[in-house]
Design a protein around this motif. Sequence first.
Motif, short mmCIF file in Angstrom:
data_model
loop_
_atom_site.label_atom_id
_atom_site.label_comp_id
_atom_site.label_asym_id
_atom_site.label_seq_id
_atom_site.Cartn_x
_atom_site.Cartn_y
_atom_site.Cartn_z
N LEU A 1 -4.19 -13.91 -2.02
CA LEU A 1 -4.03 -12.87 -3.04
C LEU A 1 -5.06 -11.76 -2.86
O LEU A 1 -4.73 -10.57 -2.89
CB LEU A 1 -4.12 -13.49 -4.43
CG LEU A 1 -3.74 -12.59 -5.62
CD1 LEU A 1 -3.19 -13.43 -6.76
CD2 LEU A 1 -4.93 -11.78 -6.13
N ILE A 2 -6.32 -12.14 -2.66
CA ILE A 2 -7.38 -11.13 -2.50
C ILE A 2 -7.16 -10.31 -1.24
O ILE A 2 -7.35 -9.08 -1.23
CB ILE A 2 -8.77 -11.81 -2.48
CG1 ILE A 2 -9.06 -12.49 -3.81
CG2 ILE A 2 -9.85 -10.79 -2.16
CD1 ILE A 2 -9.09 -11.56 -4.99
N ARG A 3 -6.74 -10.95 -0.17
CA ARG A 3 -6.53 -10.23 1.09
C ARG A 3 -5.36 -9.26 0.98
O ARG A 3 -5.42 -8.15 1.51
CB ARG A 3 -6.35 -11.24 2.22
CG ARG A 3 -7.64 -11.97 2.53
CD ARG A 3 -7.51 -13.18 3.42
NE ARG A 3 -8.77 -13.92 3.44
CZ ARG A 3 -9.00 -15.00 4.16
NH1 ARG A 3 -8.05 -15.49 4.93
NH2 ARG A 3 -10.18 -15.60 4.10
N HIS A 4 -4.32 -9.67 0.30
CA HIS A 4 -3.20 -8.76 0.09
C HIS A 4 -3.62 -7.60 -0.82
O HIS A 4 -3.15 -6.46 -0.64
CB HIS A 4 -2.01 -9.49 -0.51
CG HIS A 4 -1.10 -10.11 0.50
ND1 HIS A 4 -0.20 -9.39 1.25
CD2 HIS A 4 -0.98 -11.41 0.93
CE1 HIS A 4 0.46 -10.18 2.06
NE2 HIS A 4 0.00 -11.41 1.90
N HIS A 5 -4.49 -7.86 -1.78
CA HIS A 5 -4.96 -6.79 -2.66
C HIS A 5 -5.81 -5.78 -1.88
O HIS A 5 -5.67 -4.57 -2.07
CB HIS A 5 -5.78 -7.37 -3.82
CG HIS A 5 -6.29 -6.33 -4.76
ND1 HIS A 5 -5.48 -5.66 -5.65
CD2 HIS A 5 -7.54 -5.80 -4.93
CE1 HIS A 5 -6.19 -4.78 -6.34
NE2 HIS A 5 -7.44 -4.85 -5.92
N SER B 1 0.84 -1.21 0.00
CA SER B 1 0.00 0.00 0.00
C SER B 1 0.87 1.25 0.00
O SER B 1 0.51 2.27 -0.60
CB SER B 1 -0.95 0.00 1.21
OG SER B 1 -0.24 0.26 2.42
N ILE B 2 2.02 1.19 0.67
CA ILE B 2 2.95 2.32 0.67
C ILE B 2 3.58 2.46 -0.71
O ILE B 2 3.72 3.56 -1.25
CB ILE B 2 4.02 2.12 1.75
CG1 ILE B 2 3.36 2.11 3.14
CG2 ILE B 2 5.09 3.21 1.67
CD1 ILE B 2 4.29 1.73 4.27
N ILE B 3 3.96 1.34 -1.32
CA ILE B 3 4.54 1.36 -2.66
C ILE B 3 3.53 1.85 -3.68
O ILE B 3 3.87 2.60 -4.61
CB ILE B 3 5.06 -0.04 -3.02
CG1 ILE B 3 6.25 -0.40 -2.12
CG2 ILE B 3 5.46 -0.13 -4.49
CD1 ILE B 3 6.71 -1.83 -2.23
N TYR B 4 2.27 1.46 -3.52
CA TYR B 4 1.19 1.91 -4.42
C TYR B 4 1.11 3.44 -4.44
O TYR B 4 0.94 4.05 -5.50
CB TYR B 4 -0.11 1.28 -3.93
CG TYR B 4 -1.33 1.53 -4.77
CD1 TYR B 4 -1.29 1.40 -6.16
CD2 TYR B 4 -2.55 1.87 -4.18
CE1 TYR B 4 -2.43 1.61 -6.93
CE2 TYR B 4 -3.68 2.07 -4.94
CZ TYR B 4 -3.61 1.95 -6.30
OH TYR B 4 -4.75 2.16 -7.06
N ASP B 5 1.25 4.05 -3.28
CA ASP B 5 1.26 5.52 -3.21
C ASP B 5 2.57 6.09 -3.74
O ASP B 5 2.57 7.10 -4.45
CB ASP B 5 1.06 5.98 -1.76
CG ASP B 5 -0.36 5.75 -1.27
OD1 ASP B 5 -1.26 5.53 -2.11
OD2 ASP B 5 -0.58 5.80 -0.04
N PHE B 6 3.67 5.47 -3.38
CA PHE B 6 4.99 5.99 -3.75
C PHE B 6 5.20 6.01 -5.26
O PHE B 6 5.78 6.96 -5.81
CB PHE B 6 6.07 5.14 -3.07
CG PHE B 6 7.48 5.64 -3.27
CD1 PHE B 6 7.80 6.97 -3.04
CD2 PHE B 6 8.49 4.77 -3.65
CE1 PHE B 6 9.10 7.42 -3.21
CE2 PHE B 6 9.79 5.21 -3.82
CZ PHE B 6 10.10 6.54 -3.60
N LEU B 7 4.72 5.00 -5.96
CA LEU B 7 4.92 4.91 -7.40
C LEU B 7 3.99 5.83 -8.19
O LEU B 7 4.20 6.05 -9.38
CB LEU B 7 4.72 3.46 -7.88
CG LEU B 7 5.74 2.44 -7.37
CD1 LEU B 7 5.43 1.06 -7.94
CD2 LEU B 7 7.17 2.84 -7.72
#
Length: 922
Positions: free
Chosen positions: A246-250, A162-168
């Motif tokens: 996979l769904i939980r990590h998403h 979630s942090i990488i999703y924002d960072f990228l």
Amino acid sequence: MSNESNKTFPYSDILDGLVSSVMLAQRAVVIHYKLENSLSKFDHRQINLHFCWLSFATKAGENRHLVEAPDGMSPLGNKWLRNKTSMPSALRNAFKECKFVDLEVDANGANIIPQEIKKYIQEEPTRISNLIINSFRELSDINALSESGTDARPIHIRSPLSIIYDFLTVPNAQGTRAYSLLACRNFLFRAFRLIPDLNGLGGSETFSVLEIEKSLSHIWTSFRERYLSRGEDKLPPGSRGKIDGLIRHHLALREMLYLRFQSIEKCIGYLGDAELVPANIFYNTSENELANKKRSYIFEFTRSKRLDSLPDAGEIVNELWGLPIPFRGADIIFKGGLKFSGRQGLIMAIHGGPGAGKTSFALALAAHVIPFGISSWFLSAEEYEKDLIDRMNGLIPDQISRLSFFPKDLRNFIKFTKYKLRSGYGTSALNEIEEGLEQLEIVMNSINDEGEVSSKEIFRLPQPCKAIIILDGLHDLFAVGFQKTESGASQKTTQLERLYQLIEKLKDLHALVILTTGTAWAGDSTLDYLVDVAIKLSHESTDEYAKKPDRRFILTKARHQLCASGVHGLQIGGIKGVRLSPQINYQLEKLSHWRPRLPDKTQIRTGLCRARALKSIGELAKLASASDIFESGKNASYIDSASSVKIDEGSHIFLNGQGSGGKAALAMKLAISPLFTLLPDNKIKAVPSQQRVLVVSFLYPADYYENLIRRLKLQQGNEYRTEKKPFIGQPRLEVIHLYPGHLRPNDLFNRIDWELDAGELNADPYTCVVIDGIHNVFLQFPEIEKYSLFWPQIYSALRSRKITTITTHTTLALPNQNWLQPATLVDDNRSEPLRHALVQKTDFQFEIDSWMNSPFQPDWDKLPGEFSALSDLYVVKAISAIGQKIPRDHLLWSREELELYHLPSEYFARYSSDQENQLPLR
């Protein structure tokens, strides 16, 4: 994680390194939190050292959002790190190869940074260090440790993804969320060795739509309040199979779930391994325990405290299955992405008149998806290749063209063909296109389908689609006047039959096919029945002199997926390229999954009660005549007056009044006032903080507010001089100045919403929004005035954020000569519904009116002449306050000196003959 997969997707060269770096950085924060029970004194070098390698992995001018700094922060590379030639070769090679420096750790596990390395590491806050620190602050309420600092209690963290999703994501180009989403979902596909079952053939390494729906159903069942359950059941990282994990990590990527650890030590151990999906999901579980089904997972998933409901399964399917569209706003309209049919193709029709933007939209889409490994073929009867290339380059914003994975020359990925209409019915051109498509089908079928192949030897990631084919100006082929043939058959029937055949061929190409057409041709209505997605573009108000032309994006059909049908805004060109402006209802639907944020009763602002204490009206008159009031304030007494109220952080405040009472200045005074923690003994303690304010101004330009900030900041030096470091740096300001005109409600809503999003993505969120002068909506902004739901909707949206909102409004009135008679309201019929809506949405309401015209004024005729200057002061009266008593007394406000004054309560009673000699004037 195995690198045994195709890596043709955005950020593929740095993503694995980012996951490891974020996890190691989170570990450093958890260790510090364990020791200090606070993040206030955290050394940002403990985070930044894990990202120094990005300076080597990023070429100059590329991916600037990863290494450069927004205002108020520092770049990832300091002067020593940027001077790579002077760096020791071993360290330089470690950074180049994305290998992390093996550092010694102290007894607590924290990194010991040697002095010779320390100088290369940025010690100031960076965007990535603040993103990580902020992720822990968001969870501070549920991670509060006991005073003993024990590590035996559970701790929650946000998913590293979630942090990488924002960072990228490029903060000011939020269409790049599509690139970030694709990178993160491909990481999960590789981690779980699962891909969508695109062709319906099944297999051990694929998952179906039905499995997604079942997995979401199990999650929501666990979160639903049941017998002996409060809806807070914990979820293991995997239960029925890999698809659950996979769904939980998403969902954790979207911050709907958090990672929960039984103890800090378990959390430190997991993060130290730097493996998001461990091969062994259990923690110290013996074979005997496994035999007895006693499993101790490394971590569990738990729902966010703010989560109210999960998104529809169709939205999750689009995000995992579909083609993300890199246009700002497209994620809302297409609910995460374009989902293809079971034949792995998708036919999209774009209708519109001349100049509506059909060709530009198609060109921009083809260019923006090139980083996904998708090439395009553009066929047109009207345009030449050079003109199309020039137009396409003009549609790519600079922030996207500078991304490392965006091609330098678009011509290598897009083929242009101009077909000629050599017959009256376009038959020759249609034959040529059909022959070309047959050849294209052969070529595409001969290509190894990397999106469908999965074996023990190699795991291949799916491409969102194989190619894009654009038939620009389809009406040129079919829009000829229909005549009778010699056999008596209708030419229209013949041409439409060929249209059916053409579309059927296109569906078999496993590609996204875009057909652009005019609106005035016979096949227009028929085409929508044949295609999967139907869009109409319009250019409104082009024939009205006083109105700026308005582009509309109308989504009428999406056969295979959940979408936001209806009318949306569209902008084409400019420095921001193509962007969509979803209608407000769908923006609020996105927020409906989250519970509104309530005001924080533990943190308060004193900006509307911190006042200079005066003993009499004579002392106030003497002050008003002083040559330098500011200098006198350096030794004056300031108190938190009981004549006003303390404002809870995150509240909505409404400032109303008649005339020019300095409401904008009072709003800014509150907006930049420091935060205090409310202690159990009802005392307050300063919370060092830096205020960032977004002003939406219907009144003044940015210079006006910047000047106010400078003056107010000086004034705060007097008012808060006894507090211990209540401020961090200077308050920062961003102003959206609105000029009178036909501004659309959805455009203003999205402009505010996206600016707030950009602040969060920059790891520099706004702390306050000031909406100044909304009375100017009348006459000057007719579209917003006409849409009566705008204000309730914008305030509902702001409730979803941890932010204080202040609104100013002036009631236009003609004062009555007799103060006992109420003033005549000029705009009562028009503004009363607006004021009513605001009052319903606010926690605190204040009236700011002239002391001269107030019922609380003294009798000026019976005061000496030297007191007449006081008539320029204004009374600040609290009308409503959530959870607090309304004070009987009031404060005085000087719009010139930007200062509040506290007087004893008797000076707000109207003077009468029997009181005249009882109250001290001096």
